[in-house]
Enzyme design. Structure first.
Site, mmCIF file in Angstrom:
data_model
loop_
_atom_site.group_PDB
_atom_site.id
_atom_site.type_symbol
_atom_site.label_atom_id
_atom_site.label_comp_id
_atom_site.label_asym_id
_atom_site.label_seq_id
_atom_site.Cartn_x
_atom_site.Cartn_y
_atom_site.Cartn_z
ATOM 1 N N CYS A 81 54.462 61.517 41.073
ATOM 2 C CA CYS A 81 54.399 62.566 41.967
ATOM 3 C C CYS A 81 54.443 63.830 41.058
ATOM 4 O O CYS A 81 55.190 63.847 40.412
ATOM 5 C CB CYS A 81 55.670 62.650 42.750
ATOM 6 N N GLU A 135 69.529 30.274 18.474
ATOM 7 C CA GLU A 135 68.797 30.796 19.288
ATOM 8 C C GLU A 135 69.335 32.188 19.380
ATOM 9 O O GLU A 135 70.395 32.246 19.769
ATOM 10 C CB GLU A 135 68.803 30.095 20.599
ATOM 11 N N CYS A 173 58.096 64.055 49.100
ATOM 12 C CA CYS A 173 57.649 65.348 49.200
ATOM 13 C C CYS A 173 56.311 65.664 49.823
ATOM 14 O O CYS A 173 55.663 66.782 49.780
ATOM 15 C CB CYS A 173 57.982 65.962 47.938
ATOM 16 N N LYS A 203 71.234 15.473 22.254
ATOM 17 C CA LYS A 203 70.974 14.926 20.851
ATOM 18 C C LYS A 203 71.845 13.798 20.423
ATOM 19 O O LYS A 203 72.884 13.667 21.048
ATOM 20 C CB LYS A 203 71.368 16.140 19.775
ATOM 21 N N ASP A 226 67.493 30.394 26.231
ATOM 22 C CA ASP A 226 66.044 30.666 26.233
ATOM 23 C C ASP A 226 65.749 32.242 25.595
ATOM 24 O O ASP A 226 66.081 33.231 25.981
ATOM 25 C CB ASP A 226 65.743 31.074 27.899
ATOM 26 N N SER A 251 59.814 21.291 17.229
ATOM 27 C CA SER A 251 60.155 21.819 18.554
ATOM 28 C C SER A 251 60.861 20.250 19.226
ATOM 29 O O SER A 251 60.614 19.517 18.660
ATOM 30 C CB SER A 251 58.989 22.390 19.375
ATOM 31 N N LEU A 252 61.264 20.326 20.464
ATOM 32 C CA LEU A 252 61.531 19.414 21.164
ATOM 33 C C LEU A 252 60.678 18.842 22.360
ATOM 34 O O LEU A 252 59.950 19.493 22.620
ATOM 35 C CB LEU A 252 63.111 19.687 22.058
ATOM 36 N N ASP A 306 90.346 48.888 20.258
ATOM 37 C CA ASP A 306 89.019 49.381 19.563
ATOM 38 C C ASP A 306 89.269 50.587 18.774
ATOM 39 O O ASP A 306 88.754 50.639 17.766
ATOM 40 C CB ASP A 306 88.215 49.764 20.908
ATOM 41 N N TYR A 307 90.305 51.321 19.080
ATOM 42 C CA TYR A 307 90.518 52.709 18.328
ATOM 43 C C TYR A 307 91.098 51.869 16.854
ATOM 44 O O TYR A 307 90.550 52.671 15.858
ATOM 45 C CB TYR A 307 91.585 53.433 18.982
ATOM 46 N N PHE A 354 90.613 49.398 15.465
ATOM 47 C CA PHE A 354 89.479 48.641 14.808
ATOM 48 C C PHE A 354 88.364 49.614 14.113
ATOM 49 O O PHE A 354 88.211 49.827 12.902
ATOM 50 C CB PHE A 354 88.667 47.802 15.599
ATOM 51 N N CYS A 410 53.514 61.185 48.037
ATOM 52 C CA CYS A 410 54.795 61.191 47.685
ATOM 53 C C CYS A 410 55.634 60.633 48.938
ATOM 54 O O CYS A 410 55.489 61.692 49.938
ATOM 55 C CB CYS A 410 55.337 62.292 46.868
ATOM 56 N N GLU A 464 73.965 19.820 25.139
ATOM 57 C CA GLU A 464 74.251 21.460 24.695
ATOM 58 C C GLU A 464 73.012 22.151 25.954
ATOM 59 O O GLU A 464 72.368 21.557 26.637
ATOM 60 C CB GLU A 464 73.423 21.539 23.554
ATOM 61 N N CYS A 485 59.911 68.278 44.207
ATOM 62 C CA CYS A 485 60.510 67.231 44.730
ATOM 63 C C CYS A 485 62.048 66.711 44.390
ATOM 64 O O CYS A 485 62.346 66.541 43.390
ATOM 65 C CB CYS A 485 59.105 66.050 44.095
ATOM 66 N N ARG A 531 60.852 30.967 13.551
ATOM 67 C CA ARG A 531 60.141 29.686 13.546
ATOM 68 C C ARG A 531 58.845 29.674 13.110
ATOM 69 O O ARG A 531 58.383 28.816 12.309
ATOM 70 C CB ARG A 531 60.396 29.120 14.930
#
Ligand code: IVH
Length: 672
Positions: A427, A172, A412, A291, A117, A83-84, A34-35, A37, A409, A113, A433, A136
């Site tokens: 509270c 998606e 307390c 598909k 969501d 849409s499907l 990472d460094y 990079f 609460c 596939e 508290c 969309r």
């Protein structure tokens, strides 16, 4: 370095960084740390700052966002975004396949596939450069969300290999569950309501005006369809695999995220596999998409009014189980928010044992009309703990007691309050508290705030119990001798803790501001406030109107900030922290000059090399000020493309100097 060498070096570094990005985000491997990079990126950033004429819009440094889109423009899709049709039964899949066999000529291959969501996106590339990304919408036209999509690291800004000159790729955008839960935890931490689910949150995020916030949220994207007039391959499966070579994150056959098959058995195997295994995925899917592979056969099969005949979605039924509600407990957060939690008889759901479910607030309990002993239906979404979605009233006995939200609460005993327009009970006993005291200190020391090494929740608990600390300012009065006395605290750990506290005095102002734990002031808001006001005194004294002038600061935040500073004890704590040496002022950045000292700029329009925010930052770094509207006090209007004619006229009428981006850059680089 001369211009030509700089250009070559910028291009070499960009290609190198793009290659490492591709390895990391797309191929799931890496060749450098990472460094290393970060160093490559830093070198590129430096060169681009020195030679802004070569800071291309598709540079890998342009991922952090910064562009503000006030109103998303509506764009007509070149290819309608349909849409499907959905099914919930395997019989319907068999019927669909039988229909296709009658309608299409030749042997049929299918591609299975995941049905991600999230939010559908269409991204257009021209000559290998990301040009436009559109949601969309209604299928015919969607919203231009390019600035936000550019911040998603798995979406390439520049392609590699033998890509088509002009095409669109669709996929998606989704919220990885880890990021979603992290975001919700942060929201709870600053007293905001949790987001309901990853899909809606992805959709809301994509429509945010500030692309910097989008960049921080960590959206991801799977791409699953190519559209264009000169696509190189004849089948969907082959195209999706090919798109990976151009730099896209497409589903991998080795993960079983995509599979080609020529039989209904192959399709069913895929459905069964994911029905069993979907809860192990780090993102949500709501079904499987099947598909027809061959593009010519797809064309032959065509469309119904709404969806293609060549594809179908099999939707999973939500995972739901019944169990018994044994009790409700109440958790008190650092802001005093009281959250009810349902304790359940343990039950298996989606591969894990569920013992608790989130109830969010008293409205939720009322809406479900929960009674102790009820048999409840539990569902698992993207959240860490599942939700109660209903009650099996058939199982309710006459003696079951309705659950009434606690009035006092649980920690307390103070009478709880519910402010107008808010769903949460609070509270109000901030000062004594215990979970609020500990919570504020835990937030103060957390990684994104003061990041105090050697101090964790357990030690905070001990320190509070022993009466050694009662607020985070007390941390800076702790002595080695006090700390080393604590249970299980060795010399070395005590030493580390003391060092951690010392080092925290170097933490920059914006993080200190976040650490203070002002309600609704998360990391981003803290950064905006720090940048705009520069020091704590300016924030303390700011009136409501001045606060809401800051980008993204609305009424709710402004009121909360003012309330915080109205409390005398908060000001005392800040004074003690300041005395201890904690940073309450923004530190000047490297490269700052006073070239534009006293000059007032209005930045307007769209620019080529920098975003508007970057230009404003450069102006401030060099002593200038930014104003939002042109007046007789304005010195320069920095005009990009598409600057409105009204502004242009006003500037001309007032005799304000109008300068272009290039003129601005040369003024900046001029040695006087
Ligand atoms: S293909 C012609 N493939 O499901 C339709 N869609 O109603 C082409 N989705 O809005 C869509 N995963 O956002 C396709 N692997 C996948 C998908 C997928 C999720 C979404 C997509 C679309 C909705 C279909």
């Amino acid at each position: 370095m001369d211009k030509m060498t700089a250009k070559t070096e910028i291009e070499r570094l960009s290609a190198e960084i793009n290659r490492h990005n591709d390895l990391y985000y797309i191929q799931n491997t890496s060749e450098i740390s990472d460094y290393e990079f970060d160093m490559l990126l830093e070198n590129l950033q430096k060169l681009e700052a020195e030679f802004p004429e070569f800071a291309y819009s598709y540079s890998p440094t342009k991922r952090v966002g910064g562009d503000i889109t006030k109103k998303m423009e509506s764009v007509v899709h070149r290819f309608p975004m349909l849409s499907l049709s959905n099914t919930y039964s395997q019989e319907e899949i068999i019927e669909w396949e039988n229909r296709l066999k009658k309608l299409a000529e030749g042997k049929l291959d299918y591609v299975c596939e995941l049905k991600y969501d999230g939010v559908a996106i269409g991204i257009q590339y021209e000559n290998g450069i990301l040009k436009q990304a559109i949601t969309r919408g209604d299928g015919t036209q969607g919203e231009n969300v390019t600035a936000n999509v550019r911040t998603i690291r798995t979406i390439p800004l520049q392609l590699k290999g033998d890509y088509p000159v002009d095409f669109e790729i669709r996929g998606e955008i989704f919220f990885p569950l880890e990021k979603f839960n992290e975001l919700n935890a942060q929201r709870v931490d600053i007293g905001e309501a949790e987001f309901a689910n990853p899909r809606n949150t992805a959709s809301g995020t994509l429509k945010l005006q500030d692309s910097k916030v989008v960049a921080e949220r960590g959206l991801d994207c799977f791409l699953y369809g190519l559209y264009g007039y000169d696509l190189p391959l004849e089948g969907h499966y082959e195209s999706v695999l090919k798109a990976k070579e151009w730099g896209f994150k497409t589903p991998n056959p080795t993960d079983n995220f995509i599979k080609k098959t020529d039989s209904i058995e192959g399709i069913m195997d895929f459905i069964h596999y994911w029905n069993q295994n979907r809860s192990k995925l780090p993102f949500e899917i709501d079904g499987i998409v099947i598909k027809v592979n061959d593009y010519t056969q797809q064309q032959e099969l065509g469309f119904t009014a709404k969806s293609p005949r060549w594809a179908i979605a099999y939707k999973f039924k939500a995972e739901r189980v019944e169990t018994v509600l044994e009790s409700v407990s109440y958790q008190v957060g650092r802001t005093g928010a009281v959250t009810p939690v349902a304790n359940l008889i343990p039950v298996q759901l989606g591969g894990t044992t569920v013992k608790r479910a989130s109830l969010h607030n008293s409205d939720q309990i009322q809406k479900l009309d929960l009674h102790l002993g009820d048999t409840v239906q539990v569902e698992k979404g993207g959240e860490i703990i599942p939700k109660i979605v209903g009650v099996n009233l058939g199982e309710r006995k006459a003696n079951f007691q309705r659950i009434e939200f606690v009035e006092n609460c649980p920690e307390c005993a103070t009478l709880l309050v519910r402010r107008e327009g808010e769903a949460q009970h609070y509270c109000p006993n901030e000062s004594s508290c215990p979970p609020q005291i500990k919570g504020r200190i835990e937030h103060f020391i957390s990684r994104k705030a003061m990041n105090i090494d050697g101090l964790g929740a357990e030690t905070v608990d001990l320190l509070v119990q022993k009466g050694l600390i009662n607020s985070y300012a007390d941390l800076y009065d702790l002595t080695f001798d006090q700390v080393v006395e604590l249970d299980r605290m060795a010399d070395k750990s005590a030493d580390n803790l003391m060092k951690g506290i010392q080092v925290s005095k170097e933490v920059p102002f914006e993080r200190v501001l976040f650490a203070l734990g002002i309600r609704f002031v998360g990391e981003t808001v803290a950064k905006k406030l720090a940048k705009s006001f520069k020091n704590i005194e300016a924030i303390q004294q700011a009136g409501f109107d001045r606060l809401v002038e800051v980008d993204e600061i609305g009424e709710k935040i402004a009121i909360s900030v003012q309330q915080f500073f109205l409390e005398e004890k908060n000001n005392e704590i800040i004074a003690r922290l300041k005395n201890a040496g904690v940073q309450f002022e923004i530190q000047e950045k490297e490269g700052a000059t006073d070239k534009f000292k006293g000059k007032i700029f209005v930045v307007s329009g769209v620019f080529n090399s920098f975003s508007r925010d970057e230009l404003k930052e450069v102006i401030e770094m060099n002593g200038g000020k930014n104003a939002s509207s042109i007046s007789s006090k304005t010195d320069y209007v920095l005009a990009g493309e598409n600057m409105g004619p009204a502004k242009l006229k006003k500037a001309t009428d007032l005799g304000v100097q109008i300068i272009s981006e290039d003129e601005f850059i040369s003024q900046l680089n001029a040695n006087e």
